[in-house]
Design an enzyme around this catalytic site. Sequence first.
Site: not given
Ligand code: APR
Length: 229
Positions: A91, A109, A136, A138, A201, A218
């Site tokens: 994402q 995304h 662009c 254009c 997570n 991660a």
């Molecule tokens: N390792 C693993 N996970 C982690 C870590 C880490 N070190 N630090 C934070 N997280 C987790 C958080 O607990 C949370 O669940 O990563 C997640 C981040 O969540 P979001 O900030 O909501 O990101 P994401 O899920 O990618 O958002 C989805 O939302 O804003 C839109 O398009 C944007 O792609 C994005 C989408």
Amino acid sequence: MKQIDLSLYRRIILFTGAGMSAESGVPTYRGKGGVWSRYDYQEYACQAAFERDPEKVLRFHELRRRTVLDCHPHDGHRLIAAMPEVCLITQNIDGMHQRAGSRDVVELHGSLWRLRCERCGAGKEDFGRSYETLRCDCGNWLRPAIVWFGDLLDEAVMHEASELISACDLFVSIGTSGAVWPAAGFPALARRAGAYCIEINPEPSGTISYDLVIREPASKALSRLFDMK
Ligand code: APR
């Protein structure tokens, strides 16, 4: 922690969110210090904002590009890049997986490093700290090639991701809150495909009940899970 013998699986999907880049120093979107707690996406990251003030939106994305360029892939990105047998669906728009060496990344995304013209359809890659140009050839404003709130995902990308996940036998969700659809529906799609589903997570995302939940960051979880020495 249980380790995974990749040789037991044929079609492996790694599905990453902003938490995958958190240890690189790239802010996530939600939670403490998240991008959306500091910037209102309705002003900086949606089609209406872009139409209202394209330069303001482009400058915001230029700021995000600089933030990402000041960060670097971590061992978890590199470990994934060293696993050619997996399909990587992200994402994330930061390009960190590609900087670590991953190829054929499915970017649900879009990307901070691509722009497109809504008038003539031209597409452009731009990897600098500042955009080479905001216009662009254009003459129209270039738009970040990113799926903003309210945008539809690219149909071909959505189809590719759905096909891959529907056929997988191992699905590892890494660092996503499961807050944004349709990506949030992918874990349930993997469950329906009969895949062994793992979540990495520190916080629960609550999308499905995973077969294995690893409440660790991660990079640490990936190295222990895949037993990379
Ligand atoms: N390792 C693993 N996970 C982690 C870590 C880490 N070190 N630090 C934070 N997280 C987790 C958080 O607990 C949370 O669940 O990563 C997640 C981040 O969540 P979001 O900030 O909501 O990101 P994401 O899920 O990618 O958002 C989805 O939302 O804003 C839109 O398009 C944007 O792609 C994005 C989408």
